[in-house]
Design a protein around this motif. Sequence first.
Motif, short mmCIF file in Angstrom:
data_model
loop_
_atom_site.label_atom_id
_atom_site.label_comp_id
_atom_site.label_asym_id
_atom_site.label_seq_id
_atom_site.Cartn_x
_atom_site.Cartn_y
_atom_site.Cartn_z
N LYS A 1 0.78 -1.26 0.05
CA LYS A 1 -0.01 0.06 0.11
C LYS A 1 0.81 1.16 -0.03
N ARG A 2 1.98 1.19 0.62
CA ARG A 2 3.02 2.55 0.71
C ARG A 2 3.30 2.98 -0.83
N GLN A 3 3.67 1.61 -1.56
CA GLN A 3 4.06 1.67 -2.80
C GLN A 3 3.04 2.51 -3.65
N GLN A 4 1.77 2.09 -3.48
CA GLN A 4 0.53 2.54 -4.22
C GLN A 4 0.48 4.18 -4.11
N TRP A 5 0.78 4.77 -3.19
CA TRP A 5 0.83 6.15 -2.68
C TRP A 5 1.96 7.04 -2.91
N ALA A 6 3.06 6.17 -3.56
CA ALA A 6 4.06 7.00 -3.68
C ALA A 6 4.14 8.15 -4.49
N ARG A 7 3.25 7.95 -5.75
CA ARG A 7 3.20 9.20 -6.68
C ARG A 7 2.55 10.40 -6.11
N ALA A 8 1.51 9.99 -5.36
CA ALA A 8 0.85 11.13 -4.44
C ALA A 8 1.57 11.86 -3.49
N ARG A 9 2.49 11.24 -2.77
CA ARG A 9 3.56 11.50 -2.02
C ARG A 9 4.54 12.46 -2.60
N ASN A 10 4.99 11.87 -3.57
CA ASN A 10 6.23 12.39 -4.32
C ASN A 10 5.55 13.75 -5.01
N TYR A 11 4.17 13.74 -5.37
CA TYR A 11 3.55 15.04 -5.78
C TYR A 11 3.36 16.34 -4.82
N LEU A 12 3.14 15.65 -3.94
CA LEU A 12 3.05 16.70 -2.58
C LEU A 12 4.41 17.42 -2.08
N TYR A 13 5.45 16.48 -2.13
CA TYR A 13 6.66 17.08 -2.02
C TYR A 13 7.44 17.86 -2.82
N GLN A 14 6.95 17.65 -4.11
CA GLN A 14 7.34 18.40 -5.22
C GLN A 14 6.74 19.76 -5.27
N TYR A 15 5.52 19.60 -5.10
CA TYR A 15 4.58 20.96 -4.98
C TYR A 15 4.99 21.82 -4.05
N ARG A 16 5.45 21.25 -2.48
CA ARG A 16 5.76 22.00 -1.69
C ARG A 16 7.26 22.79 -1.85
N ALA A 17 8.19 21.96 -2.44
CA ALA A 17 9.41 22.57 -3.16
C ALA A 17 9.43 23.78 -4.09
N ASN A 18 8.56 23.36 -4.93
CA ASN A 18 8.27 24.46 -6.09
C ASN A 18 7.50 25.74 -5.55
N LEU A 19 6.76 25.44 -4.51
CA LEU A 19 6.14 26.74 -3.80
C LEU A 19 7.17 27.44 -3.27
N SER A 20 8.03 26.90 -2.61
CA SER A 20 9.24 27.36 -1.78
C SER A 20 10.04 28.10 -2.79
N ARG A 21 10.38 27.52 -3.81
CA ARG A 21 11.30 28.26 -4.96
C ARG A 21 10.41 29.45 -5.38
N SER A 22 9.21 29.32 -5.73
CA SER A 22 8.33 30.49 -6.28
C SER A 22 8.32 31.56 -5.35
N THR A 23 8.20 31.38 -4.13
CA THR A 23 7.93 32.28 -3.10
C THR A 23 9.54 33.13 -2.85
N THR A 24 10.46 32.23 -3.03
CA THR A 24 11.72 33.07 -3.20
C THR A 24 12.21 33.72 -4.20
N SER A 25 11.60 33.35 -5.34
CA SER A 25 11.90 33.99 -6.61
C SER A 25 11.10 35.48 -6.65
N SER A 26 9.90 35.30 -5.95
CA SER A 26 9.12 36.46 -5.81
C SER A 26 9.56 37.73 -5.00
N SER A 27 10.13 37.29 -4.12
CA SER A 27 10.61 38.13 -3.02
C SER A 27 12.23 38.93 -3.56
N SER A 28 12.77 38.32 -4.55
CA SER A 28 14.07 38.69 -4.81
C SER A 28 13.78 40.18 -5.60
#
Length: 226
Positions: A1-28
Motif C-alpha cells: 500500500k505504501r508503494q501505491q501512494w508513492a506518486r501522491a506523496r512525491n507530488y506533494l513533496y514536489q509541490y511544496r518544493a516548487n512553492l518554496s522556490r516560487s516564493t523565494t523568486s518573487s521576493s527577489s
Amino acid sequence: KRQQWARARNYLYQYRANLSRSTTSSSSTEPTTKKRKRTTRNRGPLTITHLQQIISFLETTFPNHPGLQAHILQSTPRILSKHHSIESRLLPTVEFLKELYGDMAGSDGKEGSMFFEAIKRNSNLLLVQGVGYVGDGTTTRIEENKSGDHSTSSAAKVEEYLENVVGISSQGMAKLKKNQPTLFQLSLGNKVQPAVEYLLSLLLGCNSSIDSIPPKQKKLLAKIVT
C-alpha cells in the motif's frame, strides 16, 4: 500500500518544493517573467481544508466506489491542487463525461458503468482542458447558436455529425467514447469537421463533399476515424 501512494506523496513533496522556490523568486529584486509571476500568484499552499474539499468532491462524484476514489488520488495526484476550480472545472468535466457515456455498460455489463470504468482506466480525464466555465457563466462544452440558444451541447453535435454524416455505426461510436472521449468536447465546425474533410481529401486525392462520395469510400473513412 505504501508503494501505491508513492506518486501522491512525491507530488506533494514536489509541490511544496516548487512553492518554496516560487516564493523565494518573487521576493527577489531580480525581474521575473510574466509566466513566473502568474505561477506564483495561482499556486498557494495546500492545506488540510483544500485536501478535504477534493476528497469530498470524489466522495460525492463516486459514491460507493472508495477504491476508485483512492485510485484517482494515487494515479492523478495533480487533482489535489484543483481545489480552487471544483465548481468551474471538475464538476463541468464530470457532467460532460456522464452525458457522454450515459447508460453505456462497461465490461461488467452493468448499465451506466462505463463512466466509472473510463475514469478507472484513465483518471486524467477529470483534468481535461476545455470543459469549464467561460466569461458568461456557461460551460465551454455548450455552443451558443445565433438565436442565443444553449440547449445543444458540443458532444451531441459531434456525435450527430459522426453518426449521421460520416456514417459511424453505433458500435464504432461506443468505441470512440471509450477510447477518445475528449473528441466529443471539440468544436464541430472548428476542429472535427475540418479534420474529417482533410482525411477525405487524403483518401480521394481531391476536394470532395462527404455527401457525394461512394458508400465504399465512406465506409473506409468511418473506419479510419474510429
